[in-house]
Design an enzyme around this catalytic site. Structure first.
Site, PDB file in Angstrom:
ATOM      1  N   GLY A   8       0.842  -1.184   0.000  1.00  0.00           N
ATOM      2  CA  GLY A   8       0.000   0.000   0.000  1.00  0.00           C
ATOM      3  C   GLY A   8       0.878   1.235   0.000  1.00  0.00           C
ATOM      4  N   GLY A  11       2.207   7.590  -1.025  1.00  0.00           N
ATOM      5  CA  GLY A  11       2.954   8.758  -1.470  1.00  0.00           C
ATOM      6  C   GLY A  11       3.763   9.384  -0.357  1.00  0.00           C
ATOM      7  N   ASP A  14       6.961   6.725   4.718  1.00  0.00           N
ATOM      8  CA  ASP A  14       6.936   5.392   5.338  1.00  0.00           C
ATOM      9  C   ASP A  14       6.621   4.296   4.331  1.00  0.00           C
ATOM     10  OD1 ASP A  14       7.559   6.417   7.846  1.00  0.00           O
ATOM     11  OD2 ASP A  14       5.467   6.725   8.382  1.00  0.00           O
ATOM     12  N   CYS A 106     -11.109   2.583   8.528  1.00  0.00           N
ATOM     13  CA  CYS A 106     -10.448   2.497   7.222  1.00  0.00           C
ATOM     14  C   CYS A 106      -9.519   1.287   7.165  1.00  0.00           C
ATOM     15  CB  CYS A 106      -9.675   3.778   6.933  1.00  0.00           C
ATOM     16  SG  CYS A 106      -8.829   3.752   5.337  1.00  0.00           S
ATOM     17  N   CYS A 202      -7.315  11.996   6.690  1.00  0.00           N
ATOM     18  CA  CYS A 202      -6.977  12.242   5.283  1.00  0.00           C
ATOM     19  C   CYS A 202      -8.022  13.076   4.567  1.00  0.00           C
ATOM     20  CB  CYS A 202      -6.751  10.923   4.545  1.00  0.00           C
ATOM     21  SG  CYS A 202      -8.203   9.855   4.404  1.00  0.00           S
TER      22      CYS A 202
END
Length: 365
Positions: A8, A11, A14, A106, A202
């Site tokens: 995953g 951008g 990490d 999420c 987010c």
């Protein structure tokens, strides 16, 4: 033949370093970025930095990093599921007078399920993210452990993961500190090496929950503004802006004048009131939790001792967890906890191992 791993990629530094580490280990890395939300229209108050925090911008960063390092990369459209499972949940919880944790939802219902789906589609042996956590197999079960860097541990948001997911999960950053990860990003010549960490939800990059709710729920403020602010003896102290715009433990922005500091101690959506009291009024001996998921064992059958966190940055405190006939658990703390907040997650640990978790239904004395 190299084993495939789905990573995953958000951008950020990490997940980008995680992908590079796995490639260095010899895996065939396939980067996956989830398109989950749309940035709200630009306003005159937006800074250049805020306008850069769009999902499209971060998707491009992930795509460019994958291309530069020779990874396959896909962007998957999960906007409909994210709206239904995360954003609609976020709004409904606030309308119930609760304080939600969308990151837990999420990770449980969107992110890891999407990565698992892509792993099956591409025949990948593993799925990975840039979370600071660890997984290990003990006594026939896959167990979740805290990351080695206690200041960055992210196990708290992963308590909803299933055994199916943990069996495939890899956490390349498990043994690293954030400073070490940034050093690796510089070593790999990643353009995001010095990128700031996101501290916000987010889909609310400006961190203004009140603004988001007002925009997402037209006419909400007009319908609920002017409800009563009560003290613990039911005396009216003033009027509030709307109960969803407050959270348990809040002190600032109450709009009332009192001889001593007061804090939000209760939110009553049913009659549009909030209750304020002293710091001591925030203390409770325990809580009831629901929607539980156990990782260390399949089912809770008897009371056990553990340590529990009631929010992400909380310190785990000793408690006894007792199963109830309703399927919920009662958590009794050794020392009363401050500002137990319905809607937040309570997560149980034994030392560095995460045992399971659930959502706080209510605080109890």
């Amino acid at each position: 033949m190299k084993k495939k791993v789905i990573v995953g990629m958000s951008g950020g530094v990490d997940s980008s370093v995680a992908a590079c580490l796995l490639a260095e280990e010899g895996f065939e890395v396939i980067g996956v970025t989830l398109h989950t939300w749309e940035k709200l229209p630009k306003t005159n108050n937006d800074s250049e930095e805020q306008n850069a925090l769009s999902p499209t911008h971060e998707h491009e960063e992930a795509k460019q990093i994958a291309a530069a390092k020779g990874f396959l990369h896909f962007t998957i459209d999960f906007r409909e599921a994210f709206q239904r499972e995360v954003i609609d949940y976020f709004k409904s919880e606030y309308l119930l007078g609760r304080t939600p944790n969308p990151c837990v939802i999420c990770n449980t219902k969107i992110k890891w399920q999407a990565l698992l789906q892509e792993a099956k589609r591409h025949g990948a042996a593993y799925i990975a993210t840039g979370h600071y956590a660890r997984v290990a197999k003990q006594e026939g079960r896959f167990r979740l452990l805290q990351g080695c860097d206690a200041s960055k541990d992210q196990s708290y948001v992963l308590w909803g993961l299933s055994q199916e997911i943990l069996e495939k999960a890899r956490f390349p950053l498990a043994d690293y500190t954030k400073d070490e990860v940034r050093a690796l990003a510089r070593k790999y010549d990643l353009p995001v090496a010095e990128k700031d960490e996101s501290q916000e939800i987010c889909f609310i990059p400006d961190n203004n929950y009140e603004r988001f709710l007002k925009d997402a729920l037209p006419n909400l403020a007009e319908k609920i503004a002017g409800g009563k602010i009560l003290d613990t003896n039911q005396n009216e102290l003033g009027k509030h802006r709307g109960y969803p715009f407050y959270t348990i433990g809040q002190r600032r922005g109450l709009g009332i004048s009192t001889p001593a500091p007061v804090y939000v101690t209760d939110i009553h959506a049913e009659d549009n009131t909030i209750v304020v009291g002293s710091k001591d009024d925030l203390l409770h001996s325990g809580l009831i939790a629901t929607d539980l998921n156990w990782i260390a064992f399949s089912k809770l059958q008897e009371p056990f001792q553990a340590e529990a966190k009631i929010r992400y940055k909380d310190t785990a405190e000793p408690c006894v967890v007792t199963p109830l006939e309703t399927g919920c658990v009662q958590v009794t703390f050794e020392t009363p906890k401050r500002a137990i907040t319905p809607g937040q997650a309570v997560v149980f640990y034994s030392g560095e191992e995460l045992l399971g978790g659930g959502f706080i239904q209510k605080a109890i004395q």
